[in-house]
Design a protein around this motif. Sequence first.
Motif, PDB file in Angstrom:
ATOM      1  N   PHE A   8       0.818  -1.205   0.000  1.00  0.00           N
ATOM      2  CA  PHE A   8       0.000   0.000   0.000  1.00  0.00           C
ATOM      3  C   PHE A   8       0.858   1.264   0.000  1.00  0.00           C
ATOM      4  CE2 PHE A   8      -3.284  -2.952   1.701  1.00  0.00           C
ATOM      5  CZ  PHE A   8      -4.140  -2.840   0.620  1.00  0.00           C
ATOM      6  N   GLY A   9       2.059   1.196   0.538  1.00  0.00           N
ATOM      7  CA  GLY A   9       2.969   2.323   0.448  1.00  0.00           C
ATOM      8  C   GLY A   9       3.365   2.609  -0.992  1.00  0.00           C
ATOM      9  N   ILE A  10       3.572   1.571  -1.773  1.00  0.00           N
ATOM     10  CA  ILE A  10       3.881   1.750  -3.191  1.00  0.00           C
ATOM     11  C   ILE A  10       2.635   2.196  -3.945  1.00  0.00           C
ATOM     12  CG2 ILE A  10       4.510   0.523  -5.303  1.00  0.00           C
ATOM     13  CD1 ILE A  10       6.328  -1.213  -3.572  1.00  0.00           C
ATOM     14  N   GLU A  11       1.497   1.586  -3.630  1.00  0.00           N
ATOM     15  CA  GLU A  11       0.265   1.894  -4.355  1.00  0.00           C
ATOM     16  C   GLU A  11      -0.105   3.372  -4.255  1.00  0.00           C
ATOM     17  OE1 GLU A  11      -4.449   0.608  -4.310  1.00  0.00           O
ATOM     18  OE2 GLU A  11      -3.109  -0.076  -2.734  1.00  0.00           O
ATOM     19  N   VAL A  12       0.039   3.940  -3.069  1.00  0.00           N
ATOM     20  CA  VAL A  12      -0.351   5.327  -2.858  1.00  0.00           C
ATOM     21  C   VAL A  12       0.537   6.279  -3.657  1.00  0.00           C
ATOM     22  CG1 VAL A  12      -0.420   7.135  -1.104  1.00  0.00           C
ATOM     23  CG2 VAL A  12      -1.363   4.888  -0.600  1.00  0.00           C
ATOM     24  N   ASN A  13       1.803   5.982  -3.754  1.00  0.00           N
ATOM     25  CA  ASN A  13       2.751   6.920  -4.359  1.00  0.00           C
ATOM     26  C   ASN A  13       3.164   6.585  -5.781  1.00  0.00           C
ATOM     27  OD1 ASN A  13       3.079   8.538  -1.993  1.00  0.00           O
ATOM     28  ND2 ASN A  13       4.179   6.816  -1.107  1.00  0.00           N
ATOM     29  N   LEU A  14       2.617   5.547  -6.365  1.00  0.00           N
ATOM     30  CA  LEU A  14       3.130   5.083  -7.653  1.00  0.00           C
ATOM     31  C   LEU A  14       2.861   6.067  -8.790  1.00  0.00           C
ATOM     32  CD1 LEU A  14       4.699   2.807  -8.898  1.00  0.00           C
ATOM     33  CD2 LEU A  14       2.568   1.605  -9.303  1.00  0.00           C
ATOM     34  N   VAL A  15       1.667   6.618  -8.888  1.00  0.00           N
ATOM     35  CA  VAL A  15       1.370   7.566  -9.967  1.00  0.00           C
ATOM     36  C   VAL A  15       2.213   8.830  -9.813  1.00  0.00           C
ATOM     37  CG1 VAL A  15      -0.418   9.034 -10.982  1.00  0.00           C
ATOM     38  CG2 VAL A  15      -0.946   6.690 -10.366  1.00  0.00           C
ATOM     39  N   ASN A  16       2.328   9.320  -8.588  1.00  0.00           N
ATOM     40  CA  ASN A  16       3.160  10.511  -8.362  1.00  0.00           C
ATOM     41  C   ASN A  16       4.612  10.244  -8.732  1.00  0.00           C
ATOM     42  OD1 ASN A  16       0.995  11.985  -7.449  1.00  0.00           O
ATOM     43  ND2 ASN A  16       1.371  11.457  -5.303  1.00  0.00           N
ATOM     44  N   TYR A  17       5.112   9.072  -8.399  1.00  0.00           N
ATOM     45  CA  TYR A  17       6.493   8.726  -8.717  1.00  0.00           C
ATOM     46  C   TYR A  17       6.699   8.622 -10.220  1.00  0.00           C
ATOM     47  CZ  TYR A  17      10.753   5.978  -9.052  1.00  0.00           C
ATOM     48  OH  TYR A  17      11.993   5.525  -9.391  1.00  0.00           O
ATOM     49  N   LEU A  18       5.772   7.961 -10.909  1.00  0.00           N
ATOM     50  CA  LEU A  18       5.927   7.768 -12.351  1.00  0.00           C
ATOM     51  C   LEU A  18       5.810   9.086 -13.116  1.00  0.00           C
ATOM     52  CD1 LEU A  18       3.930   4.469 -12.855  1.00  0.00           C
ATOM     53  CD2 LEU A  18       6.398   4.750 -12.850  1.00  0.00           C
ATOM     54  N   THR A  19       4.883   9.946 -12.706  1.00  0.00           N
ATOM     55  CA  THR A  19       4.722  11.220 -13.426  1.00  0.00           C
ATOM     56  C   THR A  19       5.759  12.248 -12.996  1.00  0.00           C
ATOM     57  OG1 THR A  19       3.067  11.937 -11.814  1.00  0.00           O
ATOM     58  CG2 THR A  19       2.260  10.927 -13.838  1.00  0.00           C
ATOM     59  N   GLY A  20       6.133  12.259 -11.738  1.00  0.00           N
ATOM     60  CA  GLY A  20       7.065  13.265 -11.244  1.00  0.00           C
ATOM     61  C   GLY A  20       8.509  12.901 -11.485  1.00  0.00           C
ATOM     62  N   ARG A  21       8.978  11.874 -10.831  1.00  0.00           N
ATOM     63  CA  ARG A  21      10.405  11.525 -10.884  1.00  0.00           C
ATOM     64  C   ARG A  21      10.827  10.927 -12.219  1.00  0.00           C
ATOM     65  NH1 ARG A  21      13.364  13.799  -6.893  1.00  0.00           N
ATOM     66  NH2 ARG A  21      12.331  13.544  -4.905  1.00  0.00           N
ATOM     67  N   LEU A  22       9.981  10.053 -12.782  1.00  0.00           N
ATOM     68  CA  LEU A  22      10.367   9.405 -14.027  1.00  0.00           C
ATOM     69  C   LEU A  22       9.898  10.156 -15.259  1.00  0.00           C
ATOM     70  CD1 LEU A  22       9.905   5.643 -13.157  1.00  0.00           C
ATOM     71  CD2 LEU A  22      11.947   7.036 -13.048  1.00  0.00           C
ATOM     72  N   GLY A  23       9.053  11.174 -15.072  1.00  0.00           N
ATOM     73  CA  GLY A  23       8.657  12.027 -16.175  1.00  0.00           C
ATOM     74  C   GLY A  23       7.702  11.401 -17.171  1.00  0.00           C
ATOM     75  N   GLN A  24       6.951  10.391 -16.773  1.00  0.00           N
ATOM     76  CA  GLN A  24       5.988   9.786 -17.685  1.00  0.00           C
ATOM     77  C   GLN A  24       4.747  10.661 -17.783  1.00  0.00           C
ATOM     78  OE1 GLN A  24       5.055   5.840 -16.369  1.00  0.00           O
ATOM     79  NE2 GLN A  24       7.078   5.026 -16.874  1.00  0.00           N
ATOM     80  N   SER A  25       4.042  10.513 -18.881  1.00  0.00           N
ATOM     81  CA  SER A  25       2.765  11.224 -19.010  1.00  0.00           C
ATOM     82  C   SER A  25       1.746  10.575 -18.076  1.00  0.00           C
ATOM     83  CB  SER A  25       2.272  11.170 -20.452  1.00  0.00           C
ATOM     84  OG  SER A  25       1.932   9.828 -20.792  1.00  0.00           O
ATOM     85  N   THR A  26       0.679  11.289 -17.835  1.00  0.00           N
ATOM     86  CA  THR A  26      -0.350  10.757 -16.938  1.00  0.00           C
ATOM     87  C   THR A  26      -0.981   9.503 -17.518  1.00  0.00           C
ATOM     88  OG1 THR A  26      -0.791  13.008 -16.207  1.00  0.00           O
ATOM     89  CG2 THR A  26      -2.438  11.358 -15.664  1.00  0.00           C
ATOM     90  N   ALA A  27      -1.193   9.474 -18.826  1.00  0.00           N
ATOM     91  CA  ALA A  27      -1.782   8.296 -19.466  1.00  0.00           C
ATOM     92  C   ALA A  27      -0.853   7.089 -19.353  1.00  0.00           C
ATOM     93  CB  ALA A  27      -2.101   8.598 -20.926  1.00  0.00           C
ATOM     94  N   MET A  28       0.432   7.289 -19.593  1.00  0.00           N
ATOM     95  CA  MET A  28       1.395   6.187 -19.491  1.00  0.00           C
ATOM     96  C   MET A  28       1.526   5.720 -18.048  1.00  0.00           C
ATOM     97  SD  MET A  28       3.376   4.095 -20.965  1.00  0.00           S
ATOM     98  CE  MET A  28       3.745   4.675 -22.580  1.00  0.00           C
ATOM     99  N   ALA A  29       1.510   6.643 -17.107  1.00  0.00           N
ATOM    100  CA  ALA A  29       1.591   6.262 -15.696  1.00  0.00           C
ATOM    101  C   ALA A  29       0.357   5.474 -15.282  1.00  0.00           C
ATOM    102  CB  ALA A  29       1.747   7.507 -14.828  1.00  0.00           C
ATOM    103  N   ALA A  30      -0.821   5.897 -15.742  1.00  0.00           N
ATOM    104  CA  ALA A  30      -2.047   5.157 -15.420  1.00  0.00           C
ATOM    105  C   ALA A  30      -2.008   3.759 -16.025  1.00  0.00           C
ATOM    106  CB  ALA A  30      -3.261   5.926 -15.921  1.00  0.00           C
ATOM    107  N   LYS A  31      -1.503   3.643 -17.251  1.00  0.00           N
ATOM    108  CA  LYS A  31      -1.369   2.321 -17.881  1.00  0.00           C
ATOM    109  C   LYS A  31      -0.420   1.429 -17.083  1.00  0.00           C
ATOM    110  CE  LYS A  31       0.451   0.103 -21.947  1.00  0.00           C
ATOM    111  NZ  LYS A  31       1.861   0.022 -22.162  1.00  0.00           N
TER     112      LYS A  31
END
Length: 147
Positions: free
Chosen positions: A56-79
């Motif tokens: 659950f620690g990963i689940e809560v922060n995963l979208v923020n991590y993918l869009t912020g730190r890794l620079g993915q688009s919101t659509a790619m992060a959601a996928k």
Amino acid sequence: MAINALLERPQSPLREAVVPRTFDYNGRPAKRSTSGGWRAACFIVGAAAAERIAYFGIEVNLVNYLTGRLGQSTAMAAKNVNTWFGVTALLPLVLAFVADCYVGRYPTIVAASLLYVLGLGLLTISAVYTSQSLSDCQNTEKIESCL
């Protein structure tokens, strides 16, 4: 003599019985009186609680991590998050089949636990490495080298 036999309390067959087709970690037949118990239950509950906290620690922060730190688009992060949810939901079914048919219960649990810890470690390393490289870019005057 018959009265003494009636007054004696018989041993419970469940406490001393050997559990069929079960063995302890040394390969000896498992007795109900010496195997498992509260110590094993506490270990199982503690391991499950630690796993759930990590999940659950990963689940809560995963979208923020993918869009912020890794620079993915919101659509790619959601996928990617949906793919991660699907894999984590279906992987126990696949591993249960593998454990029952081919490998065995304990080797499968050990392999899955090592895979889980390896994944958490790689995620931690990628977060630390990315944050260090971003802080280095923010401290330099040449922005072109960080792009």
